[in-house]
Design a protein around this motif. Structure first.
Motif, PDB file in Angstrom:
ATOM      1  N   LEU A 133       0.643  -1.341   0.007  1.00 47.46           N
ATOM      2  CA  LEU A 133       0.210   0.244  -0.063  1.00 47.46           C
ATOM      3  C   LEU A 133       1.079   1.092   0.472  1.00 47.46           C
ATOM      4  N   GLU A 134       2.203   1.666   0.443  1.00 50.34           N
ATOM      5  CA  GLU A 134       3.007   2.340   0.620  1.00 50.34           C
ATOM      6  C   GLU A 134       3.771   2.417  -0.752  1.00 50.34           C
ATOM      7  N   LYS A 135       3.935   1.870  -1.123  1.00 45.06           N
ATOM      8  CA  LYS A 135       4.666   1.929  -2.366  1.00 45.06           C
ATOM      9  C   LYS A 135       3.868   2.078  -3.378  1.00 45.06           C
ATOM     10  N   VAL A 136       2.550   1.540  -3.041  1.00 42.59           N
ATOM     11  CA  VAL A 136       1.209   1.822  -4.631  1.00 42.59           C
ATOM     12  C   VAL A 136       1.315   3.891  -4.543  1.00 42.59           C
ATOM     13  N   ALA A 137       0.868   4.177  -3.098  1.00 43.41           N
ATOM     14  CA  ALA A 137       1.197   5.656  -2.484  1.00 43.41           C
ATOM     15  C   ALA A 137       2.050   5.695  -3.003  1.00 43.41           C
ATOM     16  N   ALA A 138       3.324   6.059  -2.713  1.00 43.32           N
ATOM     17  CA  ALA A 138       3.884   6.477  -3.375  1.00 43.32           C
ATOM     18  C   ALA A 138       4.409   6.923  -4.820  1.00 43.32           C
ATOM     19  N   ASN A 139       4.222   5.520  -5.595  1.00 45.75           N
ATOM     20  CA  ASN A 139       4.280   5.845  -6.827  1.00 45.75           C
ATOM     21  C   ASN A 139       2.545   6.906  -7.759  1.00 45.75           C
ATOM     22  N   LEU A 140       1.938   6.857  -7.115  1.00 45.27           N
ATOM     23  CA  LEU A 140       1.083   7.887  -7.437  1.00 45.27           C
ATOM     24  C   LEU A 140       1.020   8.615  -6.846  1.00 45.27           C
ATOM     25  N   THR A 141       1.319   9.084  -5.809  1.00 41.41           N
ATOM     26  CA  THR A 141       2.203  10.405  -5.326  1.00 41.41           C
ATOM     27  C   THR A 141       3.226  11.183  -6.426  1.00 41.41           C
ATOM     28  N   GLN A 142       3.967  10.204  -7.241  1.00 43.39           N
ATOM     29  CA  GLN A 142       4.812  10.585  -7.750  1.00 43.39           C
ATOM     30  C   GLN A 142       3.949  10.918  -9.202  1.00 43.39           C
ATOM     31  N   GLU A 143       3.375  10.275  -9.797  1.00 38.73           N
ATOM     32  CA  GLU A 143       2.488  10.411 -11.265  1.00 38.73           C
ATOM     33  C   GLU A 143       1.515  11.677 -10.983  1.00 38.73           C
ATOM     34  N   LEU A 144       0.824  11.976 -10.026  1.00 41.01           N
ATOM     35  CA  LEU A 144       0.401  12.571  -9.734  1.00 41.01           C
ATOM     36  C   LEU A 144       0.459  14.461  -9.781  1.00 41.01           C
ATOM     37  N   GLY A 145       1.420  14.167  -8.936  1.00 43.01           N
ATOM     38  CA  GLY A 145       1.877  15.280  -8.937  1.00 43.01           C
ATOM     39  C   GLY A 145       1.882  15.749  -7.454  1.00 43.01           C
ATOM     40  N   HIS A 146       1.078  14.908  -6.521  1.00 42.65           N
ATOM     41  CA  HIS A 146      -0.191  15.410  -4.775  1.00 42.65           C
ATOM     42  C   HIS A 146       0.400  14.346  -4.045  1.00 42.65           C
ATOM     43  N   GLU A 147       0.215  14.242  -2.893  1.00 36.01           N
ATOM     44  CA  GLU A 147      -0.072  13.339  -1.692  1.00 36.01           C
ATOM     45  C   GLU A 147      -0.377  12.652  -1.791  1.00 36.01           C
ATOM     46  N   VAL A 148      -0.598  11.316  -1.818  1.00 32.77           N
ATOM     47  CA  VAL A 148      -1.374  10.663  -1.683  1.00 32.77           C
ATOM     48  C   VAL A 148      -1.239   9.812  -0.552  1.00 32.77           C
ATOM     49  N   LEU A 149      -1.873   8.717   0.228  1.00 38.20           N
ATOM     50  CA  LEU A 149      -1.217   7.759   1.729  1.00 38.20           C
ATOM     51  C   LEU A 149      -2.106   7.291   1.386  1.00 38.20           C
ATOM     52  N   ALA A 150      -1.060   5.997   2.300  1.00 35.51           N
ATOM     53  CA  ALA A 150      -1.468   4.393   2.341  1.00 35.51           C
ATOM     54  C   ALA A 150      -2.784   4.768   2.810  1.00 35.51           C
ATOM     55  N   GLU A 151      -3.301   4.569   3.201  1.00 35.25           N
ATOM     56  CA  GLU A 151      -4.730   4.981   4.076  1.00 35.25           C
ATOM     57  C   GLU A 151      -5.473   5.137   2.842  1.00 35.25           C
ATOM     58  N   GLN A 152      -5.045   6.311   2.208  1.00 37.92           N
ATOM     59  CA  GLN A 152      -6.252   6.679   1.117  1.00 37.92           C
ATOM     60  C   GLN A 152      -6.882   5.881   0.040  1.00 37.92           C
ATOM     61  N   VAL A 153      -5.149   4.679   0.007  1.00 40.25           N
ATOM     62  CA  VAL A 153      -4.989   3.807  -1.218  1.00 40.25           C
ATOM     63  C   VAL A 153      -6.056   2.629  -0.620  1.00 40.25           C
ATOM     64  N   ARG A 154      -5.836   1.886   0.514  1.00 36.31           N
ATOM     65  CA  ARG A 154      -7.073   1.315   1.526  1.00 36.31           C
ATOM     66  C   ARG A 154      -8.161   1.658   1.487  1.00 36.31           C
ATOM     67  N   LYS A 155      -8.319   2.555   1.245  1.00 33.00           N
ATOM     68  CA  LYS A 155     -10.113   2.869   2.308  1.00 33.00           C
ATOM     69  C   LYS A 155     -10.310   2.855   0.823  1.00 33.00           C
ATOM     70  N   GLY A 156      -9.743   3.698  -0.630  1.00 32.53           N
ATOM     71  CA  GLY A 156     -10.414   2.872  -2.074  1.00 32.53           C
ATOM     72  C   GLY A 156     -10.376   2.047  -2.720  1.00 32.53           C
ATOM     73  N   LEU A 157      -9.834   1.421  -2.099  1.00 29.78           N
ATOM     74  CA  LEU A 157      -9.768  -0.422  -2.959  1.00 29.78           C
ATOM     75  C   LEU A 157     -11.466  -0.592  -3.346  1.00 29.78           C
ATOM     76  N   TYR A 158     -12.074  -0.823  -2.323  1.00 28.42           N
ATOM     77  CA  TYR A 158     -13.391  -1.484  -2.928  1.00 28.42           C
ATOM     78  C   TYR A 158     -14.742  -0.676  -2.394  1.00 28.42           C
ATOM     79  N   ALA A 159     -14.714   0.825  -3.033  1.00 29.54           N
ATOM     80  CA  ALA A 159     -15.018   1.946  -2.206  1.00 29.54           C
ATOM     81  C   ALA A 159     -15.920   1.724  -2.897  1.00 29.54           C
ATOM     82  N   ASP A 160     -16.305   0.934  -4.270  1.00 29.23           N
ATOM     83  CA  ASP A 160     -17.085   1.306  -5.309  1.00 29.23           C
ATOM     84  C   ASP A 160     -17.951   0.084  -5.250  1.00 29.23           C
TER      85      ASP A 160
END
Length: 405
Positions: free
Chosen positions: A113-140
């Motif tokens: 989760l931390e690695k995915v958050a770090a990769n997205l932070t770099q790609e999107l240009g703003h901070e993405v937290l590991a907790e956001q990744v965890r909560k968003g996995l099955y939000a739909d």
């Protein structure tokens, strides 16, 4: 409306009697408890709400009643949305692809989760937290969607909606419905016929405005393949019918017996004194901005001719035509005015066919020059009506010039 498993009825001979709740203190209290539960869960997940609803049901024998009221609150008064700062499918792709490269464990999940958050932070240009990744996995997923809006009804309104829904459920298994709409205000007929067209019901109409109309509607079980969608469409007509002042209805039914599985024929009757309450809004004053603009300009025009809206109903074989306006002179002269500004070929064909079938020469057709009548297969030269052409807006002077040549 209610699903089939929450519908309740009893038999009285061969007549079906849907369950209806009394508007009393006991039922009002049940409805109010459910409403307050939904209010308290705004911003929370559907799963959390459903868990509380199950606890509220408990082991009471009226669980189907509570479940039915909750279904109406959930589907008619609530809005659930997927709330996630990142797209859940994208997150799952990222997390699953990365987790497949290591041995599963709680510690490794945190690392992933931390690695995915770090990769997205770099790609999107703003901070993405590991907790956001965890909560968003099955939000739909449905149970994780959040209750974002709740339109709070009164407890009485909820009980009325429940009673209406129980009666609507009868029409899911109708083979034929016959409605006698007695002599009513023409505007009430107009609203009813408009809803029938909206729901695409197969209807044969007989009668006139002076004596009333008989509407025979094929039900879903009369079709080659019984259609649930068509049954729902027929059920949706009932709230529209409640806007009509004087009417009665008789329906032939085919209901599957819950024990034997055999189909049983029955009937259902209801009339304008049924006590049901509609939630459909009344008809709009005008069908379009074009009509509204025409009326506003007519009211400013200097003329003895009076403009009346939708007061005539012209019977034609198997249907009825309701002209937009009637123009009346003090000396007794009257003509009907229909504005044809809608472009769909099917609409144009139907409109001109209605005029032809009416065999009336007192109709004025105001037709938009934007319409491609030839493409629609319409030859206006064959119509008995008088035709006025207009560009963007219909002006009163064009009609008055025809009335007073």
């Amino acid at each position: 409306m209610l699903p089939t498993d929450l519908l309740m009825h009893r038999w009285s001979g061969d007549t079906v009697v849907p369950k209806r709740l009394a508007i009393d203190d006991t039922n009002l209290a049940i409805a109010q408890n459910l409403i307050e539960l939904f209010q308290a869960h705004q911003g929370k997940s559907r799963g959390e709400l459903n868990q509380q609803l199950q606890e509220l049901e408990g082991e009471d024998t009226d669980y189907r009643l509570k479940r039915g009221l909750a279904h109406l609150l959930s589907n008619s008064f609530s809005e659930f949305e997927t709330v996630s700062p990142l797209e859940p499918p994208m997150l799952r792709d990222r997390v699953f692809a990365l987790s497949a490269q290591s041995i599963p464990s709680n510690a490794q999940t945190t690392v992933t989760l931390e690695k995915v958050a770090a990769n997205l932070t770099q790609e999107l240009g703003h901070e993405v937290l590991a907790e956001q990744v965890r909560k968003g996995l099955y939000a739909d997923l449905k149970e994780n969607q959040l209750l974002t809006q709740f339109e709070t009804p009164t407890s009485e309104a909820l009980l009325h909606r429940y009673n209406l829904s129980q009666v609507q459920g009868v029409f899911y298994r109708a083979s034929q419905v016959c409605i006698n709409a007695h002599r009513n205000d023409p505007g009430e007929y107009k609203l009813l016929f408009r809803y029938m067209k909206l729901f695409q019901l197969m209807t044969y109409i007989e009668g006139d405005a002076d004596t009333g109309f008989t509407l025979t509607i094929d039900g879903p079980t009369s079709l080659f393949n019984a259609s649930t969608r068509y049954g729902l469409a027929m059920a949706k007509l009932l709230p529209a019918l409640l806007h009509v002042t004087k009417w009665d209805l008789e329906s032939e039914l085919q209901i599957k017996d819950s024990y034997s599985g055999d189909r049983r024929k029955g009937k259902f009757t209801i009339d304008a004194e049924c006590g049901l309450v509609t939630h459909y809004p009344p008809g709009k004053p005008y069908d379009s901005m074009l009509e509204q603009s025409f009326v506003e300009k007519w009211n400013k025009a200097k003329t003895e001719w009076k403009l009346e809206r939708e007061v005539d109903l012209v019977p034609i074989p198997g249907s009825v035509m309701i002209p937009d306006f009637r123009v009346v002179h003090p000396d007794g002269r009257t003509l009907l005015l229909e504005i044809v500004g809608y472009w769909r070929p099917e609409y144009l064909k139907k409109k001109f066919a209605q005029v032809m079938k009416s065999d009336r020469d007192d109709i004025i057709l105001a037709v938009s020059e934007r319409l491609n009548l030839a493409k629609a297969g319409v030859d206006f030269n064959k119509t008995p009506a008088q035709v006025i052409w207009f560009k963007d807006k219909l002006l009163p002077k064009q009609v008055l010039d025809l009335l007073e040549p």
